[in-house]
Design a protein around this motif. Structure first.
Motif, mmCIF file in Angstrom:
data_model
loop_
_atom_site.group_PDB
_atom_site.id
_atom_site.type_symbol
_atom_site.label_atom_id
_atom_site.label_comp_id
_atom_site.label_asym_id
_atom_site.label_seq_id
_atom_site.Cartn_x
_atom_site.Cartn_y
_atom_site.Cartn_z
ATOM 1 N N ILE A 148 0.850 -1.192 0.000
ATOM 2 C CA ILE A 148 0.000 0.000 0.000
ATOM 3 C C ILE A 148 0.883 1.238 0.000
ATOM 4 O O ILE A 148 1.695 1.437 0.916
ATOM 5 N N PRO A 149 0.755 2.101 -1.012
ATOM 6 C CA PRO A 149 1.584 3.315 -1.064
ATOM 7 C C PRO A 149 1.177 4.318 0.011
ATOM 8 O O PRO A 149 0.003 4.453 0.347
ATOM 9 N N LEU A 150 2.149 5.012 0.571
ATOM 10 C CA LEU A 150 1.892 6.032 1.583
ATOM 11 C C LEU A 150 1.821 7.400 0.928
ATOM 12 O O LEU A 150 2.784 7.833 0.280
ATOM 13 N N ASN A 151 0.673 8.093 1.060
ATOM 14 C CA ASN A 151 0.618 9.475 0.586
ATOM 15 C C ASN A 151 1.262 10.376 1.647
ATOM 16 O O ASN A 151 1.619 9.920 2.740
ATOM 17 N N ARG A 152 1.400 11.646 1.358
ATOM 18 C CA ARG A 152 2.171 12.512 2.266
ATOM 19 C C ARG A 152 1.501 12.693 3.625
ATOM 20 O O ARG A 152 2.175 12.887 4.633
ATOM 21 N N PHE A 153 0.175 12.594 3.654
ATOM 22 C CA PHE A 153 -0.519 12.774 4.931
ATOM 23 C C PHE A 153 -0.292 11.558 5.840
ATOM 24 O O PHE A 153 -0.068 11.705 7.042
ATOM 25 N N ALA A 154 -0.335 10.377 5.250
ATOM 26 C CA ALA A 154 -0.056 9.168 6.028
ATOM 27 C C ALA A 154 1.384 9.185 6.521
ATOM 28 O O ALA A 154 1.674 8.809 7.669
ATOM 29 N N GLN A 155 2.317 9.649 5.651
ATOM 30 C CA GLN A 155 3.724 9.705 6.032
ATOM 31 C C GLN A 155 3.954 10.703 7.166
ATOM 32 O O GLN A 155 4.750 10.461 8.086
ATOM 33 N N GLU A 156 3.234 11.821 7.133
ATOM 34 C CA GLU A 156 3.360 12.821 8.199
ATOM 35 C C GLU A 156 2.965 12.240 9.556
ATOM 36 O O GLU A 156 3.598 12.539 10.577
ATOM 37 N N ILE A 157 1.921 11.415 9.567
ATOM 38 C CA ILE A 157 1.485 10.803 10.827
ATOM 39 C C ILE A 157 2.548 9.838 11.340
ATOM 40 O O ILE A 157 2.868 9.816 12.537
ATOM 41 N N LEU A 158 3.131 9.043 10.451
ATOM 42 C CA LEU A 158 4.189 8.123 10.873
ATOM 43 C C LEU A 158 5.394 8.887 11.407
ATOM 44 O O LEU A 158 5.992 8.494 12.425
ATOM 45 N N ASP A 159 5.737 9.979 10.735
ATOM 46 C CA ASP A 159 6.890 10.780 11.164
ATOM 47 C C ASP A 159 6.669 11.365 12.559
ATOM 48 O O ASP A 159 7.619 11.526 13.332
ATOM 49 N N LYS A 160 5.427 11.682 12.864
ATOM 50 C CA LYS A 160 5.090 12.268 14.172
ATOM 51 C C LYS A 160 5.451 11.311 15.314
ATOM 52 O O LYS A 160 5.830 11.745 16.398
ATOM 53 N N TYR A 161 5.354 10.013 15.042
ATOM 54 C CA TYR A 161 5.589 9.017 16.092
ATOM 55 C C TYR A 161 6.916 8.276 15.946
ATOM 56 O O TYR A 161 7.198 7.355 16.716
ATOM 57 N N ARG A 162 7.747 8.707 14.993
ATOM 58 C CA ARG A 162 8.941 7.933 14.642
ATOM 59 C C ARG A 162 9.860 7.691 15.838
ATOM 60 O O ARG A 162 10.374 6.590 16.033
ATOM 61 N N ASP A 163 10.097 8.681 16.647
ATOM 62 C CA ASP A 163 11.044 8.525 17.762
ATOM 63 C C ASP A 163 10.336 8.355 19.105
ATOM 64 O O ASP A 163 10.852 8.757 20.155
#
Length: 413
Positions: free
Chosen positions: A289-304
């Motif tokens: 499933i490809p990640l659009n930029r909004f989905a990627q932003e949510i993942l980045d928020k929780y990365r660390d």
């Protein structure tokens, strides 16, 4: 089918003024009469109405009424078992066959099994190859059918899943439990799946259930519009738990993932702009499933954080909190839903936030993707929709919205 009755044969009275109990077996126009060993009693000890020995009775050999009655009940139960085998195996009855089975009941059928024993075995087997939610749904339906038996006192047997059973179950569902048509459709669908399995296991030969017919009603598709979705996405809640639920819900809106797959999402599933994981419900391996930029932003928020890739809670709490999120940001458009129960329809209108659940996220992804112009085949490839019929309702909504947009723009020029 064999019918069995008992009578006190007064013509065989002995010197102790006792006579034996006899059984009468009738089948295919034939009759067998046999005495029951050690069953002699006095005439005053026999209850003709109940066809049983009266309580607290002891015959001249010291045999109690309890022992004699237990023997009569055992004979009735063995006849029921023989009837099941005869129906299943299409056996031609004769006197020799019946008497040999009664004399050696252990040979009647080692596979004799009740409806719910079979259903429980079916559920155990399903646990090995079905998704957890599917097994839970099957278990819920099994329990619904058991409540039907308890409440109505209707004895359910594998060989007797016929139209009489269907009509009683349908009346119970609509009149007693007020379930919606679509729930009853699930009940019958699961019942058919189970009965086909039971036939394959040679537990029964009943096939009337194959003709059971139900009608699934098309339900309103509840989804967040583009404006509602981004209003939710861009809102920062003071409550951490609400903010976590909001992010998880929006991530599902941007990817089309089911809640069961969100809960099992791991960092190893995120690779070079894609989610790559096995889908629990459909058992699809390596879905990409490809990640659009909004989905990627949510993942980045929780990365660390300890929550990476996403914070998760139970589905029950998740559904409660997402309603609260949507209520706080006033997603409260009056929304009408209609339920059908048999030949009756029930309509109610509620603020939209009351209808938001984990399932709405996936519907939001599908509907908005089509409205934005994503090709149907691509959307279905991402979501894993197998049935075209279940996908068409989203296409219909998208087409209607596009038509409205056309009328509100070009047609007004």
């Amino acid at each position: 089918m064999i019918n069995i009755t008992f009578f006190h044969n007064k013509q065989k009275i002995d010197t102790n003024n006792e006579a034996p109990i006899w059984m009468t077996l009738t089948f295919n126009g034939q009759r067998i009469r046999k005495s029951i060993k050690d069953s002699k009693i006095k005439q005053s000890s026999w209850n003709n109405t109940k066809a049983r020995v009266k309580n607290v009775t002891v015959n001249s050999k010291g045999i109690t009424s309890e022992l004699i009655n237990a023997r009569l009940e055992e004979l009735e139960e063995n006849i029921r078992k023989i009837n099941k085998v005869v129906l299943r195996e299409n056996i031609r009855l004769n006197e020799e066959y019946i008497l040999s089975k009664l004399e050696n009941p252990q040979t009647i059928d080692a596979r004799n099994i009740s409806f719910f024993q079979a259903f429980d075995e079916f559920l155990e087997i399903c646990k090995g190859h079905k998704a957890n939610n599917t097994v839970k749904n099957y278990t819920t339906i099994r329990n619904f059918i058991e409540r039907f038996q308890t409440d109505t006192k209707y004895k359910i047997e594998l060989e007797l899943i016929d139209f009489g059973f269907y009509e009683k179950l349908r009346d119970y569902a609509f009149k007693k439990k007020n379930v919606a048509d679509n729930y009853f459709v699930k009940v019958i669908s699961v019942l058919k799946t189970f009965m086909n399995w039971a036939i394959d296991k040679r537990y029964c030969k009943a096939t009337d259930f194959k003709k059971f017919r139900t009608h699934e009603r098309e339900k309103e598709v509840i989804y967040l519009t583009k404006e509602e979705l981004f209003k939710l996405y861009n809102h920062n809640f003071e409550s951490r738990k609400l903010d976590h639920v909001k992010d998880t819900f929006c991530f599902a809106c941007f990817t089309g993932l089911r809640f069961s797959d969100l809960r099992t999402l791991e960092s190893s599933n995120i690779l070079e702009g894609y989610i790559i994981k096995n889908i629990q419900k459909t058992k699809e391996v390596g879905s990409k499933i490809p990640l659009n930029r909004f989905a990627q932003e949510i993942l980045d928020k929780y990365r660390d954080t300890i929550h990476y890739p996403l914070p998760t809670i139970s589905e029950q709490k998740y559904n409660k909190y997402i309603k609260e999120c949507c209520e706080k940001i006033e997603i409260d458009t009056p929304t009408t839903i209609v339920e059908y129960r048999g030949n009756q329809s029930f309509q109610k209108t509620v603020p939209k936030h009351k209808l938001i659940t984990s399932h709405v996220a996936r519907k939001t992804f599908v509907t908005n993707s089509l409205i934005f112009g994503m090709k149907e085949l691509v959307v279905r490839s991402i979501t894993g929709h197998k049935k075209e019929s279940s996908f068409k309702k989203y296409v219909k909504i998208a087409d209607n919205i596009k038509q409205t947009e056309m009328e509100n723009t070009w047609d007004k020029q």
